[in-house]
Design an enzyme around this catalytic site. Structure first.
Site, mmCIF file in Angstrom:
data_model
loop_
_atom_site.group_PDB
_atom_site.id
_atom_site.type_symbol
_atom_site.label_atom_id
_atom_site.label_comp_id
_atom_site.label_asym_id
_atom_site.label_seq_id
_atom_site.Cartn_x
_atom_site.Cartn_y
_atom_site.Cartn_z
ATOM 1 N N HIS A 161 0.829 -1.208 0.000
ATOM 2 C CA HIS A 161 0.000 0.000 0.000
ATOM 3 C C HIS A 161 0.865 1.260 0.000
ATOM 4 C CE1 HIS A 161 -2.706 -2.887 2.347
ATOM 5 N NE2 HIS A 161 -3.463 -2.561 1.316
ATOM 6 N N GLN A 209 -0.719 -4.622 -8.562
ATOM 7 C CA GLN A 209 -0.709 -5.764 -9.480
ATOM 8 C C GLN A 209 -0.981 -7.073 -8.730
ATOM 9 O OE1 GLN A 209 -0.641 -6.035 -12.690
ATOM 10 N NE2 GLN A 209 -0.295 -8.247 -12.815
ATOM 11 N N MET A 251 3.315 -9.199 -0.390
ATOM 12 C CA MET A 251 2.739 -8.491 0.759
ATOM 13 C C MET A 251 1.211 -8.581 0.697
ATOM 14 S SD MET A 251 5.100 -6.394 2.447
ATOM 15 C CE MET A 251 6.848 -6.084 2.170
ATOM 16 N N SER A 265 -2.351 -7.981 3.603
ATOM 17 C CA SER A 265 -2.843 -7.815 4.976
ATOM 18 C C SER A 265 -3.190 -9.165 5.578
ATOM 19 C CB SER A 265 -4.080 -6.911 4.983
ATOM 20 O OG SER A 265 -3.786 -5.676 4.371
ATOM 21 N N ARG A 266 -3.547 -10.127 4.732
ATOM 22 C CA ARG A 266 -3.942 -11.445 5.240
ATOM 23 C C ARG A 266 -2.734 -12.287 5.685
ATOM 24 N NH1 ARG A 266 -8.220 -10.881 1.059
ATOM 25 N NH2 ARG A 266 -10.219 -10.869 2.156
#
Lengths: 291, 291
Positions: B46, B157, B193, B195-196
């Site tokens: 992000h 992507q 990368m 968040s999960r």
């Protein structure tokens, strides 16, 4: 190319790229944009929208596009009346600055595949008779709103459900514009203006008065104290049934603008009709405030 | 109220009305707006989007909204990790000017009922595993685009299909913005990368490397001359199958960005994976140009 020009100077643009350029310039000048989307074959109802737009905004764009996505199988997409030259003249006289008249391939190029759908409000009235119709309307109007970027868009109350659905869409999707709904314009004898009135032969034209007369009947019954919607619908249905050239698609009385079923009329209500006169499907409605 | 302010001055706005006011002011100053939509719990992926946005535009808005519409029944909407305070600090460090963090009721008030749907490109890969997911994505992104009115929106992507679907939506609906796709950011050991990744226990974290390694295997096989997609998929599937904690959702090799089935790799192709590691569904992909 994609640009025509009339003697007096109103432009007809047929490509999205070109109209976006014009819109960018107009916005840079700080002008407000009024927008009147139409399917062409303009009548006094459209011209009223255009005059209203010209009175309220600095630069009025009208679109003329017979949108295939909002016609069902067996409906009148092919025969829908078209007369661009006449439309341009009329629009100009009503204060329009620019006409956007794209072809179908410009709006839906090969591989097109995105839809906008209002899932509430669209399962009744015309939405029931014409599955997919409102999805076609909300999709094309979203595209047109993005292309024209209007401050105010003007729609007629004749398509009452369309107006309610488009307001819901604009609110739900946080669109940056106002939608103004303009009252129905009628012929002197009461027939609501419609491009489809052209389909009527002289006998049918007379028979078509049954719609506005049926609405007047309902209004008078309500003014005389009738409140039960089932009774009112029965009266209206019976009245239209006595016209041999008429075949009812629907007669409904709903809350407005929520379009909810109601047992008794109270508050703001809409009486809405769709009736075939011969092969021509006509709609009409009246919105009443009932104590 | 709906406005928080950090020490250094970055604002967190939670209502649509307030952010639209700010956006209007920013636009009036002639500034370009960059937009990074996120579900929060920010990671380096992000932050890379945000830095890119800050480099390319004058004013960067990031949204933090865990969008219930894009989660299916039994998926992780409730448990999805959230940490607004940390996110604000990180976003600020990456050059974000303003955070929009609405609640669910602000985005989908009672009676909400409009959807945007890309009907092509969404029946395969994650669209097959997660019915309705992309409709949720395209709907919320349309709303966010109308609220923020960005000049450029930035997507990763990592969610390759999402990127393709959103570009299709923006083109089909004639939206007035660019969509920029930013390469995948990986951990030093290769894990994409996400968040999960937080859901993974230490053993699973190790097992999760099977995704990036499987992509590397496919890439090496192609570089060594392998072209048949069925053979390649069999190799990749076999490789992942040897990791006991892994359960394949899909392994696919498609044309890119068209996402069409291909018999042999040629031209631009995507190798895309979704694999459960324990209960956590991870995705990864690589896009290759093949002679």
């Amino acid at each position: 190319m994609g640009v025509l020009q009339t003697a007096k100077g109103i432009r007809v643009i047929t490509t999205i790229g070109e109209i976006k350029e014009v819109i960018t310039k107009v916005k840079r000048q700080g002008k407000t944009i009024g927008f009147v989307p139409t399917m062409g074959y303009l009548h006094e109802g459209h011209l009223t929208l255009m005059r209203k737009a010209a009175a309220k905004t600095d630069f009025v764009v009208a679109s003329i596009f017979v949108n295939p996505l909002q016609f069902g199988v067996g409906e009148d997409f092919e025969e829908y009346p078209r007369d661009l030259e006449r439309d341009v003249r009329l629009a100009e006289s009503a204060g329009v600055s620019l006409i956007f008249a794209p072809g179908v391939a410009e709006m839906y190029p090969d591989g097109y595949g995105t839809t906008v759908e209002v899932t509430r409000l669209t399962d009744r009235l015309c939405g029931r008779s014409r599955p997919g119709h409102f999805r076609g309307v909300t999709t094309v109007v979203t595209k047109l709103f993005n292309i024209i970027e209007p401050d105010i868009a003007f729609f007629g109350q004749k398509d009452a459900q369309q107006a309610v659905v488009l307001r819901k869409m604009a609110a739900d999707l946080n669109m940056n514009l106002e939608i103004e709904i303009v009252p129905i314009v009628r012929e002197p004898d009461g027939l609501a203006m419609s491009s489809r009135n052209k389909y009527l032969d002289p006998e049918e034209r007379k028979a078509a008065l049954v719609l506005s007369k049926a609405l007047l009947l309902a209004k008078n019954l309500i003014n005389s104290g009738a409140r039960n919607t089932a009774d009112l619908k029965r009266e209206v249905t019976g009245f239209i049934g006595r016209e041999p050239k008429a075949r009812i698609d629907y007669v409904d009385i709903l809350s407005f603008p929520g379009l909810e079923e109601i047992e008794n009329v109270s508050g703001q209500v809409i009486i809405a009709l769709a009736v075939f006169i011969g092969d021509t499907r006509l709609i009409d409605n009246v919105v009443l405030e009932v104590d």
